[in-house]
Scaffold this active site. Structure first.
Site, PDB file in Angstrom:
ATOM      1  N   HIS A 282      -3.102  -0.492  -2.400  1.00  0.00           N
ATOM      2  CA  HIS A 282      -4.300   0.174  -1.901  1.00  0.00           C
ATOM      3  C   HIS A 282      -5.438   0.014  -2.901  1.00  0.00           C
ATOM      4  O   HIS A 282      -5.256   0.162  -4.105  1.00  0.00           O
ATOM      5  CB  HIS A 282      -3.989   1.660  -1.700  1.00  0.00           C
ATOM      6  CG  HIS A 282      -5.011   2.406  -0.926  1.00  0.00           C
ATOM      7  ND1 HIS A 282      -5.075   2.381   0.443  1.00  0.00           N
ATOM      8  CD2 HIS A 282      -6.024   3.205  -1.338  1.00  0.00           C
ATOM      9  CE1 HIS A 282      -6.081   3.136   0.849  1.00  0.00           C
ATOM     10  NE2 HIS A 282      -6.669   3.648  -0.209  1.00  0.00           N
TER      11      HIS A 282
ATOM     12  N   ASP B 230       0.842  -1.200   0.000  1.00  0.00           N
ATOM     13  CA  ASP B 230       0.000   0.000   0.000  1.00  0.00           C
ATOM     14  C   ASP B 230       0.873   1.244   0.000  1.00  0.00           C
ATOM     15  O   ASP B 230       1.644   1.483   0.932  1.00  0.00           O
ATOM     16  CB  ASP B 230      -0.898  -0.023   1.241  1.00  0.00           C
ATOM     17  CG  ASP B 230      -2.034   0.984   1.185  1.00  0.00           C
ATOM     18  OD1 ASP B 230      -1.848   2.055   0.574  1.00  0.00           O
ATOM     19  OD2 ASP B 230      -3.097   0.689   1.749  1.00  0.00           O
TER      20      ASP B 230
END
Length: 231
Positions: free
Chosen positions: A200, A169
């Site tokens: 993400h 992420d």
């Protein structure tokens, strides 16, 4: 599928929430908390999927104080930038209070069934805040941003929480992930799953961010969690 009117606690008007009802009596209620892109088609699809699984599902328009009804596409650069501006203006504390009002509405609409929350991105952070600040029965957060800054509220969590962390992420870097594990791994009510190599937004319903295998795995874990806690 329809929209419903929700009354906030502060008496400042009302806001809408997307509502998806199951066939027959609901087994529980699930509130889907938006990303920074509003209650867009992807968020509405998540509600539709939960209703197909037997839950009453709602997605409150948390940006109603800023730009009611806005729907943005994360794959369009200009709309992504507009979403970042909205996030910067958004009052998260007021957002949690609006989620609490939605929990109240979900209990009324579902016939006092248990209520769970599933949030994504900004919504993942808000799900953690909701777990600490309300009496919601269960919370799930997907790639929540800035949860490491909320660890001081961990002791207020009394009901089950499930967190999905994307290992790659770009908003939640490895040092932040490490702080999350350090602060929460020993919490009796919190369970964390890591998804190495995933970025993400991997569980987005549509668009370029979705990573199919990881999304299906995370969603299966979420469904099992809600089945256990909510019924």
């Amino acid at each position: 599928m329809s929209m419903m009117r929700i009354e906030p606690f502060d008496g400042s008007g009302a806001f809408e929430g997307y509502l998806a009802k199951p066939e027959g009596a609901p087994r529980g209620a699930i509130i889907v908390i938006q990303e920074i892109f509003g209650v867009n088609p992807g968020i509405r699809k998540k509600c539709d999927d939960w209703s197909a699984a037997g839950y009453l599902a709602m997605a409150p328009d948390l940006f109603w104080r800023l730009e009611p009804g806005i729907q943005l596409d994360p794959d369009v650069p200009e709309q992504f930038q507009a979403a970042l501006v909205l996030m910067g203006r958004f009052d998260q504390d007021a957002g949690v209070r609006d989620i609490e009002a939605t929990i109240r509405a979900a209990r009324a609409e579902s016939g006092a069934r248990k209520v769970g929350v599933a949030g994504y991105c900004l919504g993942g952070r808000l799900a953690f805040m909701t777990a600490a600040r309300t009496d919601v029965d269960a919370c799930v957060g997907y790639y929540g941003v800035g949860i490491d800054n909320l660890l001081g509220e961990r002791h207020a969590i009394t009901n089950p929480v499930l967190l999905h962390i994307a290992g790659a992420d770009h908003f939640v870097t490895p040092d932040i992930q490490a702080r999350m594990h350090e602060g929460l791994d020993d919490h009796p009510k919190v369970r964390i799953f890591d998804y190495p190599g995933e970025d993400h937004g991997f569980a987005a319903e549509m668009g370029k961010r979705r990573s199919e295998d990881a999304a299906q795995l995370a969603d299966r874990r979420t469904a099992e969690f809600f089945a256990e806690v909510l019924g």
